[in-house]
Design a protein around this motif. Structure first.
Motif, PDB file in Angstrom:
ATOM      1  N   ASN A 135       0.825  -1.219   0.000  1.00  0.00           N
ATOM      2  CA  ASN A 135       0.000   0.000   0.000  1.00  0.00           C
ATOM      3  C   ASN A 135       0.855   1.265   0.000  1.00  0.00           C
ATOM      4  O   ASN A 135       0.722   2.135   0.877  1.00  0.00           O
ATOM      5  N   THR A 142      -1.928  11.663  -4.172  1.00  0.00           N
ATOM      6  CA  THR A 142      -3.215  11.712  -3.485  1.00  0.00           C
ATOM      7  C   THR A 142      -4.146  12.687  -4.182  1.00  0.00           C
ATOM      8  O   THR A 142      -3.696  13.674  -4.777  1.00  0.00           O
ATOM      9  N   ARG A 147      -1.387  -4.942  -2.392  1.00  0.00           N
ATOM     10  CA  ARG A 147      -2.338  -3.835  -2.243  1.00  0.00           C
ATOM     11  C   ARG A 147      -3.656  -4.300  -1.637  1.00  0.00           C
ATOM     12  O   ARG A 147      -4.270  -5.265  -2.086  1.00  0.00           O
ATOM     13  N   THR A 185      -7.547  -4.349  -0.901  1.00  0.00           N
ATOM     14  CA  THR A 185      -8.731  -4.055  -1.700  1.00  0.00           C
ATOM     15  C   THR A 185      -9.434  -2.809  -1.180  1.00  0.00           C
ATOM     16  O   THR A 185      -9.957  -2.001  -1.958  1.00  0.00           O
ATOM     17  N   ASP A 224      -8.679   0.478   1.255  1.00  0.00           N
ATOM     18  CA  ASP A 224      -7.646   1.257   1.934  1.00  0.00           C
ATOM     19  C   ASP A 224      -8.211   2.645   2.179  1.00  0.00           C
ATOM     20  O   ASP A 224      -8.509   3.376   1.240  1.00  0.00           O
ATOM     21  N   ASP A 269      -5.365   6.457  -1.650  1.00  0.00           N
ATOM     22  CA  ASP A 269      -6.418   6.352  -2.659  1.00  0.00           C
ATOM     23  C   ASP A 269      -5.926   5.597  -3.894  1.00  0.00           C
ATOM     24  O   ASP A 269      -4.853   4.988  -3.879  1.00  0.00           O
ATOM     25  N   ASP A 270      -6.706   5.645  -4.980  1.00  0.00           N
ATOM     26  CA  ASP A 270      -6.432   4.820  -6.156  1.00  0.00           C
ATOM     27  C   ASP A 270      -5.412   5.412  -7.126  1.00  0.00           C
ATOM     28  O   ASP A 270      -5.137   4.816  -8.173  1.00  0.00           O
ATOM     29  N   THR A 284      -2.091   6.019  -6.705  1.00  0.00           N
ATOM     30  CA  THR A 284      -0.715   5.527  -6.634  1.00  0.00           C
ATOM     31  C   THR A 284      -0.470   4.296  -7.493  1.00  0.00           C
ATOM     32  O   THR A 284       0.526   4.222  -8.224  1.00  0.00           O
ATOM     33  N   GLN A 285      -1.350   3.316  -7.417  1.00  0.00           N
ATOM     34  CA  GLN A 285      -1.095   2.025  -8.083  1.00  0.00           C
ATOM     35  C   GLN A 285      -0.792   2.157  -9.573  1.00  0.00           C
ATOM     36  O   GLN A 285       0.235   1.644 -10.046  1.00  0.00           O
ATOM     37  N   SER A 313      -3.309  -8.967  -4.517  1.00  0.00           N
ATOM     38  CA  SER A 313      -4.403  -8.306  -3.810  1.00  0.00           C
ATOM     39  C   SER A 313      -4.507  -8.824  -2.383  1.00  0.00           C
ATOM     40  O   SER A 313      -4.286 -10.014  -2.106  1.00  0.00           O
ATOM     41  N   HIS A 368      -5.439  -0.455   5.348  1.00  0.00           N
ATOM     42  CA  HIS A 368      -4.149   0.132   4.989  1.00  0.00           C
ATOM     43  C   HIS A 368      -2.957  -0.546   5.670  1.00  0.00           C
ATOM     44  O   HIS A 368      -1.966  -0.880   5.021  1.00  0.00           O
TER      45      HIS A 368
END
Length: 260
Positions: free
Chosen positions: A128, A133, A201, A203, A205, A209-210, A212-213, A229, A235
């Motif tokens: 994570n 952000t 990561r 599922t 967190d 948020d989404d 970074t990935q 996953s 987190h």
């Protein structure tokens, strides 16, 4: 060594020597970093489990962490990175191969190390991680940090009942601003990350948020990227229900990328 007067009783670093008799005669080092406002206790179970495989494990305490949030506000991203760099250099001198990893901001710091040290890094494990952000209040930090010392804390985002991260109950804004300022440069340098990457990561967190990935996965130049996953953790997955998965996947990854 000077002990900080408010050092948390669980904040001491973890340092376990390598046992090459368990790793084919080679000395394999693993450096793990905790996250922002956290402390070594949040990842020690991960490190201790890897040490059982014979790896030399180091979990340092980042400056300003494990004491008070006010103390953290006197430190910066550069201080935290300098501490990790110091431990990494020691591991490189005394081990045949070194894998680095981290939780949350610790993941970002280890990606920075991987970008800066190239082939000296055998592999990177992130849980994570945070390098971006969508929070709008971040844009106000240059002003807010001079008006407010802190915001409510982000610790204890853990799905497993009764588990305590022992992080700060307040988020130090000067320190946070330092971290956010470091992210754009890190993202720009992700193509310099060529080492194998294991990306674990959660599922769900509530901290990262989404954004970074996709930045990390598409940004690194490594041709060896594995995503796993963690469906039963929030987190702080290193203290959550999916810890066994993190340990199993990391141990297998370290063994693979450090094979002679």
């Amino acid at each position: 060594m000077t002990i900080h007067p408010t050092l948390h009783p669980l904040a001491s670093p973890l340092s376990v020597p390598a046992r090459p008799e368990l790793t084919g005669g080679r000395r394999i080092g693993v450096l793990l970093s905790h996250g922002f406002t956290g402390q070594p206790a949040s990842i020690k179970p991960w490190g201790e489990a890897l040490a059982e495989h014979g790896y030399g494990v180091e979990v340092p305490r980042l400056p300003g962490h494990g004491t008070t949030w006010q103390d953290c506000n006197t430190t910066t991203w550069e201080d935290w990175y300098a501490e990790l760099s110091r431990v990494f250099a020691d591991l490189r001198r005394t081990h045949d191969a070194v894998v680095i990893g981290g939780l949350s901001m610790g993941g970002a710091l280890t990606l920075r190390l991987a970008a800066d040290h190239g082939d000296a890094v055998a592999g990177v494990v992130v849980v994570n991680p945070a390098v971006a952000t969508g929070r709008k209040d971040v844009k106000l930090l240059p002003v807010l940090k001079h008006v407010l010392g802190s915001f409510p804390g982000i610790a204890n985002d853990i799905k497993k009942p009764g588990v305590e991260e022992h992080g700060y109950t307040r988020t130090p804004l000067r320190a946070a601003h330092s971290m956010f300022r470091a992210w754009p440069g890190l993202v720009a340098d992700l193509p310099r990350v060529t080492a194998p990457l294991l990306y674990l990561r959660s599922t769900v967190d509530h901290v990262v948020d989404d954004l970074t990935q996709p930045l990390v996965v598409s940004g690194v130049s490594s041709r060896d990227v594995t995503e796993v996953s963690l469906p039963e953790s929030y987190h702080v997955a290193t203290l959550d229900n999916d810890l066994p998965t993190i340990i199993e996947e990391t141990a297998a990854f370290v063994k693979r990328v450090t094979a002679a």
